[in-house]
Motif scaffolding. Sequence first.
Motif, mmCIF file in Angstrom:
data_model
loop_
_atom_site.group_PDB
_atom_site.id
_atom_site.type_symbol
_atom_site.label_atom_id
_atom_site.label_comp_id
_atom_site.label_asym_id
_atom_site.label_seq_id
_atom_site.Cartn_x
_atom_site.Cartn_y
_atom_site.Cartn_z
ATOM 1 N N ASP A 119 35.461 52.138 37.129
ATOM 2 C CA ASP A 119 35.837 52.027 35.689
ATOM 3 C C ASP A 119 37.131 52.430 35.584
ATOM 4 O O ASP A 119 37.717 53.653 35.451
ATOM 5 C CB ASP A 119 34.875 53.098 35.050
ATOM 6 C CG ASP A 119 35.228 53.092 33.483
ATOM 7 O OD1 ASP A 119 35.887 52.152 33.010
ATOM 8 O OD2 ASP A 119 35.087 53.986 32.941
ATOM 9 N N VAL A 120 38.205 51.716 35.879
ATOM 10 C CA VAL A 120 39.615 51.620 35.916
ATOM 11 C C VAL A 120 40.442 51.038 34.818
ATOM 12 O O VAL A 120 39.539 49.914 34.540
ATOM 13 C CB VAL A 120 40.234 51.813 37.189
ATOM 14 C CG1 VAL A 120 39.960 52.598 38.253
ATOM 15 C CG2 VAL A 120 40.129 50.243 37.774
ATOM 16 N N ASP A 121 41.468 51.078 34.442
ATOM 17 C CA ASP A 121 42.280 49.935 33.704
ATOM 18 C C ASP A 121 42.194 48.735 34.127
ATOM 19 O O ASP A 121 42.221 48.403 35.145
ATOM 20 C CB ASP A 121 43.681 50.897 33.783
ATOM 21 C CG ASP A 121 44.622 49.918 32.648
ATOM 22 O OD1 ASP A 121 44.962 48.788 33.113
ATOM 23 O OD2 ASP A 121 45.179 50.515 31.845
ATOM 24 N N PRO A 122 41.931 47.840 33.178
ATOM 25 C CA PRO A 122 41.699 46.404 33.418
ATOM 26 C C PRO A 122 42.814 45.787 34.271
ATOM 27 O O PRO A 122 42.400 45.034 35.208
ATOM 28 C CB PRO A 122 41.726 45.807 32.240
ATOM 29 C CG PRO A 122 41.266 46.813 31.275
ATOM 30 C CD PRO A 122 41.619 48.043 31.606
ATOM 31 N N ALA A 154 42.165 46.922 38.049
ATOM 32 C CA ALA A 154 40.923 46.226 38.442
ATOM 33 C C ALA A 154 41.333 44.781 38.881
ATOM 34 O O ALA A 154 41.223 44.274 40.001
ATOM 35 C CB ALA A 154 40.131 46.181 37.423
ATOM 36 N N ARG A 155 42.302 44.251 37.881
ATOM 37 C CA ARG A 155 42.995 42.796 38.300
ATOM 38 C C ARG A 155 43.547 42.848 39.517
ATOM 39 O O ARG A 155 43.332 41.943 40.536
ATOM 40 C CB ARG A 155 43.293 42.227 37.235
ATOM 41 C CG ARG A 155 42.661 41.417 36.139
ATOM 42 C CD ARG A 155 43.482 40.466 35.100
ATOM 43 N NE ARG A 155 44.655 41.567 34.461
ATOM 44 C CZ ARG A 155 44.608 42.175 33.396
ATOM 45 N NH1 ARG A 155 43.367 42.498 32.913
ATOM 46 N NH2 ARG A 155 45.712 42.730 32.918
ATOM 47 N N LEU A 156 44.815 43.541 39.687
ATOM 48 C CA LEU A 156 45.389 43.623 41.021
ATOM 49 C C LEU A 156 44.702 43.875 42.012
ATOM 50 O O LEU A 156 44.814 43.315 42.943
ATOM 51 C CB LEU A 156 46.373 44.839 40.686
ATOM 52 C CG LEU A 156 47.321 45.098 41.710
ATOM 53 C CD1 LEU A 156 48.274 43.863 42.075
ATOM 54 C CD2 LEU A 156 48.193 46.217 41.512
ATOM 55 N N ARG A 157 43.646 44.949 41.871
ATOM 56 C CA ARG A 157 42.840 45.059 43.141
ATOM 57 C C ARG A 157 42.079 44.088 43.556
ATOM 58 O O ARG A 157 41.878 44.032 44.694
ATOM 59 C CB ARG A 157 42.196 46.629 42.992
ATOM 60 C CG ARG A 157 42.663 47.960 42.907
ATOM 61 C CD ARG A 157 41.995 48.973 42.771
ATOM 62 N NE ARG A 157 42.780 50.283 42.956
ATOM 63 C CZ ARG A 157 42.301 51.428 42.301
ATOM 64 N NH1 ARG A 157 41.002 51.388 41.840
ATOM 65 N NH2 ARG A 157 42.949 52.565 42.806
ATOM 66 N N ALA A 158 41.372 43.351 42.819
ATOM 67 C CA ALA A 158 40.764 42.169 43.098
ATOM 68 C C ALA A 158 41.527 40.962 43.567
ATOM 69 O O ALA A 158 40.830 40.635 44.753
ATOM 70 C CB ALA A 158 39.854 41.641 41.610
ATOM 71 N N GLN A 159 42.669 40.846 42.943
ATOM 72 C CA GLN A 159 43.422 39.744 43.498
ATOM 73 C C GLN A 159 44.026 40.166 44.915
ATOM 74 O O GLN A 159 43.942 39.222 45.698
ATOM 75 C CB GLN A 159 44.762 39.606 42.557
ATOM 76 C CG GLN A 159 44.523 38.954 41.113
ATOM 77 C CD GLN A 159 45.309 38.738 40.207
ATOM 78 O OE1 GLN A 159 46.242 39.688 39.983
ATOM 79 N NE2 GLN A 159 45.856 37.360 40.000
#
Length: 189
Positions: free
Chosen positions: A64-67, A70-75
């Motif tokens: 549950d982090v800033d979107p 989350a996007r950066l970590r996923a990419q």
Amino acid sequence: MSDSTVHVVALVGSLRKDSINRRLALAAVDNAPEGVSVTLVDGLEQLPFYNEDLDSATGPEAGDVDPAVARLRAQVGASDAVLLATPEYNGSTPAVLKNAIDWLSRPYGNGALKDKPVGVIGAALGRYAGTWSREDTRKSVGIAGGRVVEEVDFGIQTAGLDDGALPADVVDGVGAAVRVLADQVPARV
């Protein structure tokens, strides 16, 4: 994208739309060697400054982090390798890039950069072509868990470059840096 394609993500330490460092990253995207795909990661300006109170990646509300985080970590997590293009601000790494590295270093010991090959290139006005920034960025990445590829050390001095196309030797240098980085990705079985 085939299973044998090496997927590299590129992060740029300058927020300026037409910065030379962004142009270097785009040269990597447009001129990736055969078998390599490079994707530019945008949105670093949307990341909040790293604050452990905002990072629930290891707490009871894990994920549950800033979107934007989350996007950066996923990419980055889904990539095989990372290319960082950094200018030099006051002799060091720009805050936006350092902040991204900080977010990618968490959760401690298991962040998105963990064991990932990372190469650092850059362009700066100074006569040393941003050497200090590239060194500081490599240091931060290594501490953050990335596997720094020291052989990727491409820097250019921006004095004399215009807003037109990058010179062919610069584009070739970026391509060579991406090839060296991609060669550090373990072969898939």
